[in-house]
Motif scaffolding. Structure first.
Motif, PDB file in Angstrom:
ATOM      1  N   TRP A 135       0.844  -1.197   0.000  1.00 52.84           N
ATOM      2  CA  TRP A 135       0.000   0.000   0.000  1.00 52.84           C
ATOM      3  C   TRP A 135       0.872   1.238   0.000  1.00 52.84           C
ATOM      4  CZ3 TRP A 135      -5.150   0.678  -0.583  1.00 52.84           C
ATOM      5  CH2 TRP A 135      -5.986  -0.429  -0.441  1.00 52.84           C
ATOM      6  N   ILE A 136       0.496   2.219  -0.809  1.00 54.32           N
ATOM      7  CA  ILE A 136       1.152   3.527  -0.830  1.00 54.32           C
ATOM      8  C   ILE A 136       0.185   4.538  -0.222  1.00 54.32           C
ATOM      9  CG2 ILE A 136       2.229   5.315  -2.225  1.00 54.32           C
ATOM     10  CD1 ILE A 136       3.744   2.676  -2.239  1.00 54.32           C
ATOM     11  N   ASN A 137       0.609   5.212   0.847  1.00 53.89           N
ATOM     12  CA  ASN A 137      -0.219   6.207   1.522  1.00 53.89           C
ATOM     13  C   ASN A 137       0.367   7.597   1.307  1.00 53.89           C
ATOM     14  OD1 ASN A 137      -1.870   4.132   2.776  1.00 53.89           O
ATOM     15  ND2 ASN A 137      -0.143   3.768   4.154  1.00 53.89           N
ATOM     16  N   ALA A 138      -0.483   8.527   0.883  1.00 50.83           N
ATOM     17  CA  ALA A 138      -0.064   9.913   0.653  1.00 50.83           C
ATOM     18  C   ALA A 138      -0.922  10.848   1.482  1.00 50.83           C
ATOM     19  CB  ALA A 138      -0.177  10.273  -0.830  1.00 50.83           C
ATOM     20  N   ASN A 139      -0.310  11.888   2.028  1.00 55.43           N
ATOM     21  CA  ASN A 139      -0.999  12.875   2.862  1.00 55.43           C
ATOM     22  C   ASN A 139      -0.758  14.284   2.360  1.00 55.43           C
ATOM     23  OD1 ASN A 139      -0.701  11.470   6.269  1.00 55.43           O
ATOM     24  ND2 ASN A 139      -1.693  10.697   4.434  1.00 55.43           N
ATOM     25  N   LEU A 140      -1.788  15.120   2.500  1.00 57.19           N
ATOM     26  CA  LEU A 140      -1.673  16.541   2.215  1.00 57.19           C
ATOM     27  C   LEU A 140      -2.570  17.279   3.199  1.00 57.19           C
ATOM     28  CD1 LEU A 140      -0.408  18.638   0.280  1.00 57.19           C
ATOM     29  CD2 LEU A 140      -2.506  18.488  -1.088  1.00 57.19           C
ATOM     30  N   GLY A 141      -2.027  18.311   3.845  1.00 60.44           N
ATOM     31  CA  GLY A 141      -2.844  19.019   4.815  1.00 60.44           C
ATOM     32  C   GLY A 141      -2.109  20.178   5.439  1.00 60.44           C
ATOM     33  N   THR A 152       1.151  25.850   9.064  1.00 56.90           N
ATOM     34  CA  THR A 152       2.143  25.377   8.104  1.00 56.90           C
ATOM     35  C   THR A 152       1.585  24.197   7.333  1.00 56.90           C
ATOM     36  OG1 THR A 152       3.150  24.003   9.829  1.00 56.90           O
ATOM     37  CG2 THR A 152       4.160  26.144   9.416  1.00 56.90           C
ATOM     38  N   GLY A 153       2.040  24.032   6.110  1.00 55.89           N
ATOM     39  CA  GLY A 153       1.604  22.923   5.286  1.00 55.89           C
ATOM     40  C   GLY A 153       2.255  21.618   5.707  1.00 55.89           C
ATOM     41  N   ARG A 154       1.595  20.530   5.357  1.00 48.88           N
ATOM     42  CA  ARG A 154       2.073  19.188   5.689  1.00 48.88           C
ATOM     43  C   ARG A 154       1.879  18.278   4.480  1.00 48.88           C
ATOM     44  NH1 ARG A 154       2.303  15.029   9.512  1.00 48.88           N
ATOM     45  NH2 ARG A 154       2.621  16.593  11.132  1.00 48.88           N
ATOM     46  N   GLY A 155       2.830  17.403   4.227  1.00 46.24           N
ATOM     47  CA  GLY A 155       2.701  16.427   3.151  1.00 46.24           C
ATOM     48  C   GLY A 155       3.654  15.283   3.360  1.00 46.24           C
ATOM     49  N   GLY A 156       3.300  14.129   2.832  1.00 46.02           N
ATOM     50  CA  GLY A 156       4.183  12.991   3.018  1.00 46.02           C
ATOM     51  C   GLY A 156       3.762  11.789   2.211  1.00 46.02           C
ATOM     52  N   LEU A 157       4.663  10.817   2.143  1.00 47.64           N
ATOM     53  CA  LEU A 157       4.451   9.592   1.382  1.00 47.64           C
ATOM     54  C   LEU A 157       4.972   8.430   2.215  1.00 47.64           C
ATOM     55  CD1 LEU A 157       3.348   8.978  -1.506  1.00 47.64           C
ATOM     56  CD2 LEU A 157       5.737   8.836  -2.250  1.00 47.64           C
ATOM     57  N   GLN A 158       4.213   7.336   2.208  1.00 44.67           N
ATOM     58  CA  GLN A 158       4.584   6.153   2.986  1.00 44.67           C
ATOM     59  C   GLN A 158       4.335   4.888   2.180  1.00 44.67           C
ATOM     60  OE1 GLN A 158       1.871   4.180   5.955  1.00 44.67           O
ATOM     61  NE2 GLN A 158       3.228   5.212   7.422  1.00 44.67           N
ATOM     62  N   GLY A 159       5.242   3.941   2.313  1.00 36.09           N
ATOM     63  CA  GLY A 159       5.048   2.617   1.751  1.00 36.09           C
ATOM     64  C   GLY A 159       4.880   1.596   2.864  1.00 36.09           C
ATOM     65  N   GLU A 160       3.868   0.727   2.750  1.00 37.37           N
ATOM     66  CA  GLU A 160       3.632  -0.328   3.732  1.00 37.37           C
ATOM     67  C   GLU A 160       3.618  -1.659   3.001  1.00 37.37           C
ATOM     68  OE1 GLU A 160       0.366  -1.789   7.115  1.00 37.37           O
ATOM     69  OE2 GLU A 160       0.119   0.133   6.071  1.00 37.37           O
ATOM     70  N   TRP A 161       4.637  -2.451   3.245  1.00 35.31           N
ATOM     71  CA  TRP A 161       4.828  -3.709   2.528  1.00 35.31           C
ATOM     72  C   TRP A 161       4.613  -4.873   3.487  1.00 35.31           C
ATOM     73  CZ3 TRP A 161      10.152  -6.194   1.277  1.00 35.31           C
ATOM     74  CH2 TRP A 161       9.957  -7.341   0.497  1.00 35.31           C
ATOM     75  N   ALA A 162       3.606  -5.694   3.227  1.00 39.75           N
ATOM     76  CA  ALA A 162       3.305  -6.850   4.060  1.00 39.75           C
ATOM     77  C   ALA A 162       4.165  -8.030   3.628  1.00 39.75           C
ATOM     78  CB  ALA A 162       1.826  -7.202   3.960  1.00 39.75           C
ATOM     79  N   LEU A 163       5.091  -8.428   4.491  1.00 42.46           N
ATOM     80  CA  LEU A 163       5.925  -9.590   4.190  1.00 42.46           C
ATOM     81  C   LEU A 163       5.112 -10.874   4.267  1.00 42.46           C
ATOM     82  CD1 LEU A 163       9.186  -8.718   6.159  1.00 42.46           C
ATOM     83  CD2 LEU A 163       8.671  -8.304   3.745  1.00 42.46           C
ATOM     84  N   ASN A 164       4.181 -10.910   5.240  1.00 38.56           N
ATOM     85  CA  ASN A 164       3.263 -12.034   5.413  1.00 38.56           C
ATOM     86  C   ASN A 164       2.093 -11.534   6.247  1.00 38.56           C
ATOM     87  OD1 ASN A 164       4.186 -12.174   8.196  1.00 38.56           O
ATOM     88  ND2 ASN A 164       5.984 -13.271   7.411  1.00 38.56           N
ATOM     89  N   GLY A 185      10.256   1.539   9.962  1.00 39.41           N
ATOM     90  CA  GLY A 185       9.754   0.759  11.080  1.00 39.41           C
ATOM     91  C   GLY A 185       9.084  -0.518  10.620  1.00 39.41           C
ATOM     92  N   ALA A 186       8.477  -1.202  11.575  1.00 38.17           N
ATOM     93  CA  ALA A 186       7.810  -2.462  11.295  1.00 38.17           C
ATOM     94  C   ALA A 186       6.591  -2.600  12.194  1.00 38.17           C
ATOM     95  CB  ALA A 186       8.763  -3.640  11.513  1.00 38.17           C
ATOM     96  N   ARG A 187       5.610  -3.357  11.714  1.00 34.75           N
ATOM     97  CA  ARG A 187       4.406  -3.670  12.482  1.00 34.75           C
ATOM     98  C   ARG A 187       4.284  -5.184  12.588  1.00 34.75           C
ATOM     99  NH1 ARG A 187      -0.427  -0.242  10.856  1.00 34.75           N
ATOM    100  NH2 ARG A 187       0.622   1.113  12.371  1.00 34.75           N
TER     101      ARG A 187
END
Length: 223
Positions: A135-141, A152-164, A185-187
């Motif tokens: 999953w690719i998560n993008a934020n703008l705010g 102030t403005g905020r923005g970002g991009l995140q990748g969440e890769w499920a190994l299993n 990090g990891a979950r």
């Protein structure tokens, strides 16, 4: 000057939208109807040390997710408490098989230990299923700081890769309050309803050390 520098670091650690665990880039998902969740984490950085404890219960109420965030941050001889409500609505792609999901969230916080100054955040999270396991998560705010009162403005991009089914890797890069931050990090899913997060982050704030956080997420049946 030292106090202002420390408060900026604490704000970056403590006060952001928190629907995605302690990770700063939020996904566009909300809890299922009738479900609740509690997110708790502890963060620490620097030799002094600087610490943050967060507690964030949330429940799905009708079409929206309502939560209340509590953070206590501290360094030796200086501490603060910020708290306030947050609402999040997934307005696009709520189906289980959706590949594109969009939401809007807004929150208000008050610094109850430093004059009751208020701040907050408005955020537009978007999540895209790039692969079955990614999953690719993008934020703008935008953020309103309780420290300076500035918007102030905020923005970002995140990748969440499920190994299993039990382990996911996370990487995010975002800009907030004029500073860039990278986090990896990891979950770990202990059960289908309980997960543990760990991460390390580094900000572009001058002299900022690495931030280490461990968190616990617990979903349960609500009302």
């Amino acid at each position: 000057m030292r106090r202002h520098f420390v408060l900026i670091l604490l704000w970056l650690l403590a006060v952001t939208a928190r629907a995605g665990g302690h990770f700063d880039v939020d996904d566009a998902f909300t809890l299922d109807p009738g479900q609740c969740q509690n997110e708790t984490w502890y963060g620490r950085f620097g030799p002094e040390p600087v610490t943050d404890f967060h507690l964030g219960p949330a429940c799905r109420v009708g079409p929206v997710e309502l939560s209340f965030n509590f953070d206590r941050y501290s360094v030796p001889e200086l501490y603060g408490v910020v708290l306030g409500p947050q609402v999040k609505w997934t307005w696009f792609g709520q189906g289980a098989d959706a590949t594109l999901v969009a939401a809007v969230s807004a929150g208000v916080v008050a610094d109850v230990t430093h004059g009751g100054h208020t701040g907050g955040q408005v955020l537009l999270p978007v999540s895209w299923r790039a692969l079955d396991s990614l999953w690719i998560n993008a934020n703008l705010g935008a953020d309103w700081s309780t420290v300076t009162g500035e918007r102030t403005g905020r923005g970002g991009l995140q990748g969440e890769w499920a190994l299993n089914d039990r382990v996911s890797l996370m990487f995010e890069r975002f800009r907030a309050f004029g500073f860039w931050t990278s986090r990896v990090g990891a979950r770990f899913s202990v059960t289908p309803l309980i997960s543990v997060d760990v991460s390390a982050a580094r900000s572009s704030v001058a002299g900022s050390p690495r931030v280490y956080v461990i968190g616990l997420n617990h979903e349960f049946k609500g009302f």
